[in-house]
Design an enzyme around this catalytic site. Structure first.
Site, PDB file in Angstrom:
ATOM      1  N   GLY A  26      19.630  57.889   3.943  1.00 35.21           N
ATOM      2  CA  GLY A  26      19.066  56.804   3.587  1.00 35.21           C
ATOM      3  C   GLY A  26      17.985  56.185   4.589  1.00 35.21           C
ATOM      4  N   SER A  27      17.900  54.916   4.613  1.00 38.93           N
ATOM      5  CA  SER A  27      17.006  54.160   5.310  1.00 38.93           C
ATOM      6  C   SER A  27      17.160  54.491   6.890  1.00 38.93           C
ATOM      7  CB  SER A  27      16.945  52.735   5.065  1.00 38.93           C
ATOM      8  OG  SER A  27      16.469  52.544   3.867  1.00 38.93           O
ATOM      9  N   THR A  28      18.538  54.769   7.333  1.00 41.57           N
ATOM     10  CA  THR A  28      18.607  55.002   8.674  1.00 41.57           C
ATOM     11  C   THR A  28      17.832  56.064   9.475  1.00 41.57           C
ATOM     12  OG1 THR A  28      20.552  56.597   8.343  1.00 41.57           O
ATOM     13  CG2 THR A  28      21.118  54.155   8.626  1.00 41.57           C
ATOM     14  N   PHE A  29      17.186  56.685   8.608  1.00 43.70           N
ATOM     15  CA  PHE A  29      16.622  57.973   8.837  1.00 43.70           C
ATOM     16  C   PHE A  29      14.870  57.537   9.202  1.00 43.70           C
ATOM     17  CE2 PHE A  29      14.208  61.941   7.477  1.00 43.70           C
ATOM     18  CZ  PHE A  29      14.731  62.747   8.517  1.00 43.70           C
TER      19      PHE A  29
END
Lengths: 640, 388
Positions: A326-329
């Site tokens: 998700g957005s941690t990427f």
């Protein structure tokens, strides 16, 4: 008279002649017997001597004492505990039933067990022991011991069993041992006979399995002379084996336990690692399981309930659970674009809530959009449109190249057999695995860590650590010392990423937690010098239909558990001079900021303030830090 | 002096007889028996009990018996030869009857504290009876085939009874002893050619009768033969004895493991190690050197015996002496061949060395007769050729 004498002389000469012939024949036979002696004793003597030795001398392996495992802070994680057992030698008692009757007054011997025993005793040779009961309590054992002289044939004996004092808290990490299967024996090659020894256990999962060879040690050898019935007569030679190595893990038991408890009933994982030496300080996967059950043998019912639990307690989710990051990427996407020279830190994109690609519309999580955002704001507010835009222009292959430098899609070198590599897709991957061309829309999905991109919590921690340490290729490790000797850390190699680019991303991660408008601001640590910097992530596990989007996206609370989003959070601390990286995943937990970030905050607080978390560590009005009621120190169990 | 012997019923005095005794042969016998005591001591793990002490007592009694027999005039033994044979045959029939009533393989009769094996007795009785038959035979008739039917029956009847017991080894021993006496008595060589041919036929018959209703041997005897021919057939069962014996024997090497040091003997790997397989123990502990020494001693005993026989002036004495020698030879040759895997396991003891009362007694009785014939080597018998 003369005639008779003549006859007699004739008889005598016939007799003498024939006697000589007879003796000649007997001599020939005797020569044949002598030749046979020569054949058996001289020509084939060595062969028969070897066969004689093989017949009477039975080499038997002596199982080495398995190495113990302790945590970084010296807590025992896997130890060898005395196994108090009672055995029976059939040849030493005349009345087996009577002896067992007497014994059942001292220790529990249910009728069913008695029946099975009777069969086993009958089948076992008289001079070999039969285990009547094992893992007895000390007082039961002491009682048998005291009465042993009166119990004919009964002998109290001491063995060793593996014991895991931390039980559920380290089940996945430390693993467990069990009897070797036939395949284990086959694979072990010439060590196979050691694995077949009664009572021998080998590592089946976790560190027990990875470090099996080191923990096992080297078998000793005893050459025992036995008679034709197999009864041991005397020991001819004894070579003691080498005990297995004692391992000190990198894991801090206090932190590990805290992380496990902090996760509570949730299903998920927490990984904490040192960003410079790669020491894994905590690797929690919940729910846990008690490995001690596997050592003693699990009942069918318990095994099934573990296996069929929807939260999969047997899986070590920290290394084998694969989730879309998700957005941690997004940090990785940003660095890829910076590295490619596609954008500078000041590059802005207008977010109107969605972006068009062909006939498809890609939505930002925020309805109505973020307006114009630069890199810092894009990460801080987790604007999807910003990353759709740069990913689209970057292309999947350049994105994948950078992502791999941060460990995404690369198998972590941690050794755990269940560790998975996850996926960092690119055009070649798609052709190889899906036999299809890459679609541009898939690049946009990858740009926000969705679609084909997956990683384990450990990989996310590695990714975060490599950002936090300024772009050095740190590798996670679990073993800190062997027999007390420190294992040398690997020297850090650079990933080749421009330091300035990493710094820009780190500043944005600081913003996520500590600046207003940041998605994780509610979970910030207020103590200067101990702040964390991080990134939230929410991984969708379902497809949001156009109709749903038009009617308003369902709230996670309104969905059944297994359809809710995964909550993710990665962080490092302290923000200005980082040392630790953390990743938190709560399966179907909902939003990353709401569920995962507070867990990371608590674990990082516990890590930085192991004794007591000071007042004012968290801002006024924030959710209180999770604490565990002090429990009594465990009883001083008799560990060997 | 000579004339006294020839005619006198007043023979030499007892001390004279004792002086005349073939002492070297007697000493050799004691020597072999001594090896036996040592081996009995060894198989009992270096203890005189339970074997060596008993064996020594038996030997002492039998040895005295041997000397007593040797002192008795050989003509007395000729006189009692048929009676001796008849009693032995009756006893053999007796065990056959008792055996069919009792256990499967009854070989002995209990007479008070003595356990008597009639088949052992028969070995000597047959020798003496055949010797008398040929001694008494009119020399002119020895060429007649018809006169050979009686001695053949004298051999065949007890041999058949012993085979039925079933005791193949003793039957072979009886038959070979009997045939050798016929050979030495001067029976035509054609007869032996014929005999070899018919024996061959019998062996053939035994093999084809296997598994038929009229099988000539018991199943276990067939098994023993099959396993003898191929011991690997049944390494844990019937072949076990041969295999273990060969391993233990072969492992002795040239010099052996040393007295009281034979590992397989001590560890119970050998069956019947104090009786039939005592030679294996000797082979394991003293190696080929020990085996050859014992074999050499046996051959010297045999040579002395035959040389003694040749010097005897009367056919009866010669045949008795030679018959005893042949029986002795058959004992050790079959036993050694058996433990070294050259012959089937047939249950023949190693003479004077194996533990066992009857065989010791009977063998020394035989040697007593041999010595009696030697001591009385020049006596004349009243008439010859009166029978037939």
């Amino acid at each position: 008279m003369a005639m008779r004498r003549y006859r007699n002389e004739h008889d005598r000469s016939v007799f003498s002649r024939r006697s000589l012939v007879l003796f000649g024949a007997q001599g020939a036979l005797a020569t044949a017997l002598g030749a046979r002696m020569y054949q058996l004793q001289i020509i084939e003597g060595e062969k028969y001597a070897a066969r004689a030795d093989r017949a009477r001398i039975r080499p038997s392996l002596l199982a080495p004492v398995r190495g113990q495992i302790i945590s970084r802070d010296g807590k025992p994680l896997a130890v060898n505990r005395h196994n108090y057992k009672v055995v029976l030698y059939r040849e030493e008692t005349e009345d087996i039933e009577g002896t067992l009757d007497q014994l059942s007054a001292l220790i529990p011997l249910p009728p069913l067990r008695r029946k099975a025993l009777a069969e086993e005793i009958r089948r076992t040779r008289a001079f070999l022991p039969v285990v009547i009961a094992e893992n007895l309590k000390w007082d039961e054992f002491a009682e048998v011991n005291a009465n042993a002289p009166a119990l004919a044939g009964i002998s109290p004996e001491l063995g060793l069993t593996r014991h895991y004092p931390e039980a559920d808290f380290t089940g996945h990490l430390v693993g467990y041992v069990a009897s070797a299967s036939e395949r284990d024996v086959e694979r072990a090659g010439k060590d196979g006979s050691l694995l077949k020894l009664p009572g021998m256990r080998i590592g089946k999962s976790g560190v027990e399995r990875v470090e099996e060879i080191a923990l096992r040690g080297k078998a000793g050898l005893s050459r025992v002379e036995k008679d034709a019935h197999g009864r041991p007569m005397q020991e001819l030679e004894r070579r003691e084996g080498t005990p297995g190595e004692d391992l000190t893990l990198t894991v801090d038991m206090d932190l590990q336990k805290y992380a496990m408890q902090r996760m509570g009933e949730e299903s998920g994982a927490v990984v904490v690692m040192d960003i410079y030496d790669g020491d894994v300080l905590a690797m929690a996967s919940t729910p846990g399981f008690d490995p001690n059950g596997f050592v003693l043998g699990l009942s069918q019912k318990d095994w099934l309930s573990l296996r069929d639990n929807e939260k999969k307690p047997l899986n070590n989710k920290a290394v084998s659970g694969l989730y879309p990051p998700g957005s941690t990427f997004k940090m990785v996407v940003a660095m890829a674009a910076l590295e490619a020279g596609l954008i500078g830190p000041g590059h802005s994109v207008y977010c109107g809530g969605h972006i068009e690609l062909g006939s498809h519309r890609f939505h930002c999580w925020k309805r109505g959009g973020h307006g114009t955002v630069n890199l810092h704001e894009g990460i801080k507010q987790s604007c999807d449109v910003y990353f759709y835009d740069i990913a689209k222009r970057l292309g999947i292959d350049r994105l994948a190249e950078t992502a791999r430098k941060f460990g995404v899609g690369v198998l972590p070198e941690i050794g755990l057999v269940d560790a998975k590599a996850g996926t960092m897709p690119d055009t070649a991957w798609k052709r190889a695995y899906k036999n299809e061309a890459w679609y541009p829309g898939e690049t946009l999905h990858a740009g926000i860590g969705q679609g084909y991109v997956t990683g384990s919590p450990l990989q996310l921690a590695v990714m975060t650590a490599r950002i936090a340490n300024g772009g050095f290729e740190v590798h996670p490790r679990l073993v800190r010392a062997r027999n007390g000797d420190r294992v040398k850390t690997r020297s850090l190699r650079g990933t080749g990423i421009d330091k300035a680019h990493v710094e820009a991303v780190k500043r944005a991660m600081y913003g996520v937690v500590n600046e207003s408008g940041g998605t994780a601001r509610r979970s910030r640590i207020a103590m200067p010098g101990y702040e964390m910097a991080g990134k939230t992530g929410t991984a969708q596990v379902r497809r949001i239909t156009t109709a749903e989007r038009a009617a308003g996206v369902f709230k996670n609370e309104d969905l059944p558990w297994e359809r809710r989003d995964h909550a993710l959070f990665v962080a490092f601390a302290p923000a200005d001079d980082p040392r630790y990286a953390i990743s938190v995943i709560v399966e179907h937990g909902g939003g990353g900021s709401k569920v995962a970030a507070p867990i990371a905050r608590d674990v990082l607080l516990k890590l930085q303030f192991p004794k007591e978390i000071p007042e004012g560590a968290i801002p006024q009005g924030a959710a209180p830090v999770f604490t565990v009621e002090k429990e009594d120190e465990e009883d001083g169990s008799e560990d060997a | 002096m000579t004339s006294v012997e020839h005619h006198g019923t007043a023979g030499p005095t007892l001390p004279q007889k004792l002086l005349r005794l073939n002492w070297p042969l007697v000493v050799l016998i004691v020597l072999v028996a001594g090896i036996g005591f040592a081996m009995q001591y060894s198989v009992a793990d270096g203890s005189v009990d339970p074997y060596a002490r008993k064996q020594m007592i038996r030997f002492a009694v039998s040895f005295v018996g041997m000397l007593v027999v040797a002192m008795v005039d050989i003509r007395f033994w000729r006189g009692t030869a048929y009676a001796f044979y008849g009693v032995s045959l009756l006893l053999l029939v007796g065990v056959e009857v008792a055996g069919s009533v009792g256990m499967g393989a009854q070989r002995w009769i209990d007479i008070g504290p003595i356990r008597l094996q009639p088949s052992e007795l028969m070995k000597i009785a047959l020798v003496v009876a055949l010797a008398r038959y040929f001694h008494d035979l009119n020399p002119r008739r020895i060429r007649h085939v018809f006169t050979l039917i009686i001695p053949l029956m004298m051999i065949a009847v007890p041999a058949a009874l012993v085979v039925k017991q079933p005791d193949l080894g003793t039957a072979v021993l009886l038959a070979s002893g009997g045939i050798v006496i016929m050979f030495l008595a001067g029976v035509s060589l054609w007869f032996f050619a014929l005999l070899v041919a018919s024996l061959g036929g019998m062996v053939y018959a035994i093999f084809i009768s296997k598994g038929q209703d009229w099988a000539l041997l018991k199943p276990y005897q067939y098994d023993r033969i099959a396993v003898f021919l191929n011991p690997e057939l049944d390494p844990r069962g019937a072949g076990y004895h041969i295999t273990q014996s060969k391993i233990a024997f072969g492992s002795g090497g040239a010099m052996g493991e040393g007295y009281l040091q034979g590992p397989l003997s001590r560890l119970d790997f050998l069956p019947e190690k104090h009786t039939d397989f005592i030679f294996t123990v000797l082979g394991e502990e003293f190696g080929m050197v020990g085996g050859l020494v014992l074999l050499g001693l046996y051959m010297v005993v045999l040579l002395f015996g035959l040389m003694t026989a040749m010097r005897i002036r009367h056919l009866f004495g010669r045949l008795v002496a030679a018959g005893v020698c042949m029986t002795f030879f058959a004992y050790f040759a079959i036993n050694m061949a058996m433990v070294m895997g050259l012959a089937p396991v047939v249950g023949v003891p190693l003479p004077l060395v194996s533990y066992g009362g009857t065989s010791m007694l009977v063998l020394l009785f035989g040697f007593g007769l041999l010595l009696s014939a030697q001591v009385h080597g020049k006596v004349t018998f009243p008439r010859r050729g009166t029978v037939l």
